[in-house]
Design an enzyme around this catalytic site. Structure first.
Site, PDB file in Angstrom:
ATOM      1  N   LYS A  66       0.833  -1.214   0.000  1.00 53.95           N
ATOM      2  CA  LYS A  66       0.000   0.000   0.000  1.00 53.95           C
ATOM      3  C   LYS A  66       0.864   1.260   0.000  1.00 53.95           C
ATOM      4  O   LYS A  66       0.605   2.201  -0.762  1.00 53.95           O
ATOM      5  CB  LYS A  66      -0.951  -0.027   1.215  1.00 53.95           C
ATOM      6  N   THR A  67       1.881   1.292   0.835  1.00 54.89           N
ATOM      7  CA  THR A  67       2.773   2.453   0.865  1.00 54.89           C
ATOM      8  C   THR A  67       3.543   2.591  -0.444  1.00 54.89           C
ATOM      9  O   THR A  67       3.692   3.701  -0.983  1.00 54.89           O
ATOM     10  CB  THR A  67       3.756   2.347   2.045  1.00 54.89           C
ATOM     11  N   ASP A 111      -1.444   6.540   6.503  1.00 57.40           N
ATOM     12  CA  ASP A 111      -1.442   5.133   6.880  1.00 57.40           C
ATOM     13  C   ASP A 111      -2.284   4.968   8.156  1.00 57.40           C
ATOM     14  O   ASP A 111      -2.393   5.900   8.961  1.00 57.40           O
ATOM     15  CB  ASP A 111      -0.009   4.663   7.111  1.00 57.40           C
ATOM     16  N   THR A 162      -5.658  -1.596   7.350  1.00 59.40           N
ATOM     17  CA  THR A 162      -5.816  -3.047   7.444  1.00 59.40           C
ATOM     18  C   THR A 162      -7.201  -3.407   7.964  1.00 59.40           C
ATOM     19  O   THR A 162      -7.560  -4.581   8.017  1.00 59.40           O
ATOM     20  CB  THR A 162      -4.761  -3.645   8.405  1.00 59.40           C
ATOM     21  N   ARG A 221       6.781  -7.970   1.654  1.00 59.97           N
ATOM     22  CA  ARG A 221       7.651  -7.431   2.711  1.00 59.97           C
ATOM     23  C   ARG A 221       8.398  -8.560   3.417  1.00 59.97           C
ATOM     24  O   ARG A 221       9.591  -8.450   3.715  1.00 59.97           O
ATOM     25  CB  ARG A 221       6.830  -6.627   3.713  1.00 59.97           C
TER      26      ARG A 221
END
Length: 334
Positions: A66-67, A111, A162, A221
Site C-alpha cells: 500500500k505504501t 497510513d 488493514t 515485505r
C-alpha cells in the site's frame, strides 16, 4: 514475543530498508494486476484533464504494497508525496498544518487511516470534497471562537488501512477509488525476490527463489526480509550464493517452517488445540492464554492462518482445522 522482534511479521521493522528496493513505477510493480491496470487508466484520464487524481483508499493485510503504491502514484503523477499516520494526527490543527503545506496535485498518504479521531475526520470531509477546511479562530479554551473556511490546494488523499470495516461510512464514501490488495501467489513472489536480488546484487539459484517464495506468507515485505537474512548466511557459508540448501539451513536456524510459520504462529495454533481442545474459543480468551493483544492476533497473526486454511472464524469463536492438526502432528478428533 514482541512484534518488533518477530521475523515473520508483515509489519514494518527498522531493519527492513524498504526504500532501497521499492519499485518506482507501475511497470516495475509486480502483482495486484487488476488494480494496477485500473490505476493506469485513472492516472492517464486525470493527466488528460489536467486534474488531480481522485482520492484512493487501499485496504488489506499489512506488507502487500500500500505504501509502495502511494509512492508510485506520486511518481506517475509527477508530484510530491507527504506521508503521515492516522495516530499522529490527534487534533484538527495537526491536519490543518499538514494540508497547508501541500502544493497543487500533491499526494497526502495517511497510513492507518481508520485510527483518525472523529474530530479530525470532520475537518477532512470538506478538504476532500471542496478543497477547503474549517478552522476555529479567536476565543479561549474553545469558547467564543468563530469558524473560518480556508482554501487548500487541490490534492489527492491516499488512505491505507488493514481494517476497512473500522472506517466511518462518511469518510469511506468520499473516496472515489477503493481497492483491496490481495495476498501474492508464489509465482509473483518469485519475480519480486528475483528483482530484489538484482537490486541487492545477490546471487540466488532458481530452486532457492521458489523455496523463499513458498515460505513468505504471500507477502512481499516478508519475502524481502527473508532474502536479506538468508543473504547473510550465504555470504558466510556459501561464498555469497543463495542455494536451496542455504535457504533451508538459514530458515531452520530462524525457526521458520516449510509453510512460513514461526514460533508465534505455532504458539497461537497450539493455544487453540491444547488449551481449548481445538475451539471454538473467543478472541479475548485466546489472546489472554498466549499473552498477546487481541488486535495483534486479529490483524497480524490470523489473516495468513485463515488464508491457508488453518483457522476458521465462526460466530462462536476461533476453530483450528484438520490441516492445522496435521501440520503440528496432532490427531484430529471431530
Amino acid at each position: 514475543m514482541e512484534d518488533f522482534d518477530r521475523l515473520m511479521t508483515s509489519q514494518v521493522l527498522q531493519t527492513d530498508e524498504e526504500e532501497s528496493i521499492r519499485p518506482q513505477s507501475l511497470e516495475e510493480y509486480i502483482g495486484q494486476d487488476s488494480l494496477k491496470e485500473n490505476l493506469k487508466i485513472y492516472i492517464q484520464a486525470a493527466q488528460q484533464r489536467n486534474d488531480v487524481l481522485d482520492h484512493v483508499l487501499l485496504y488489506g493485510p499489512p506488507g502487500l504494497g500500500k505504501t509502495t503504491l502511494s509512492y508510485i502514484l506520486a511518481h506517475e503523477m509527477h508530484t510530491n508525496i507527504k506521508i503521515v499516520t492516522g495516530p499522529s494526527i490527534s487534533k484538527p490543527g495537526d491536519l490543518c498544518s499538514i494540508l497547508t503545506t501541500l502544493e497543487a496535485g500533491d499526494i497526502l498518504f495517511i497510513d492507518e487511516i481508520h485510527r483518525l479521531p472523529k474530530i479530525v475526520e470532520e475537518v477532512l470531509y470538506s478538504a476532500m470534497e471542496d478543497f477547503e477546511m474549517d478552522v476555529m479562530v479567536g476565543g479561549e479554551n474553545g469558547q467564543g471562537g468563530r469558524s473560518v473556511r480556508l482554501p487548500v490546494c487541490p490534492f489527492t488523499l491516499v488512505g491505507a488501512t488493514t481494517r476497512a470495516g473500522d472506517l466511518s461510512a462518511p469518510l469511506r464514501d468520499r473516496f472515489g477509488i477503493i481497492s483491496k490488495l490481495e495476498y501474492y501467489n508464489e509465482q509473483q513472489l518469485s519475480r519480486i525476490i528475483l528483482r530484489s536480488a538484482r537490486v541487492l546484487n545477490v546471487k540466488i539459484e532458481e530452486d532457492a527463489v521458489i523455496e523463499v517464495a513458498r515460505r513468505s506468507r504471500g507477502t512481499p515485505r516478508i519475502a524481502n526480509r527473508l532474502l536479506r537474512r538468508i543473504r547473510d548466511f550465504a555470504q558466510v557459508l556459501n561464498n555469497g550464493v543463495i542455494s536451496k540448501m542455504i535457504v533451508d539451513e538459514a530458515l531452520a536456524k530462524l525457526h521458520v517452517d516449510n509453510l512460513g510459520l514461526d514460533e508465534v504462529d505455532i504458539r497461537y495454533l497450539k493455544g487453540i488445540i491444547e488449551r481449548f481442545h481445538g475451539g471454538p474459543v473467543g478472541l479475548e480468551a485466546l489472546a489472554n492464554s498466549i499473552s498477546e493483544e487481541t488486535t495483534t492476533l486479529e490483524d497480524v497473526y490470523e489473516p495468513y492462518l485463515i488464508q491457508i486454511g488453518f483457522v476458521n472464524r465462526t460466530s462462536r469463536g476461533r476453530v483450528a482445522t484438520e490441516k492445522a492438526y496435521a501440520h503440528l502432528g496432532y490427531a484430529f478428533e471431530k
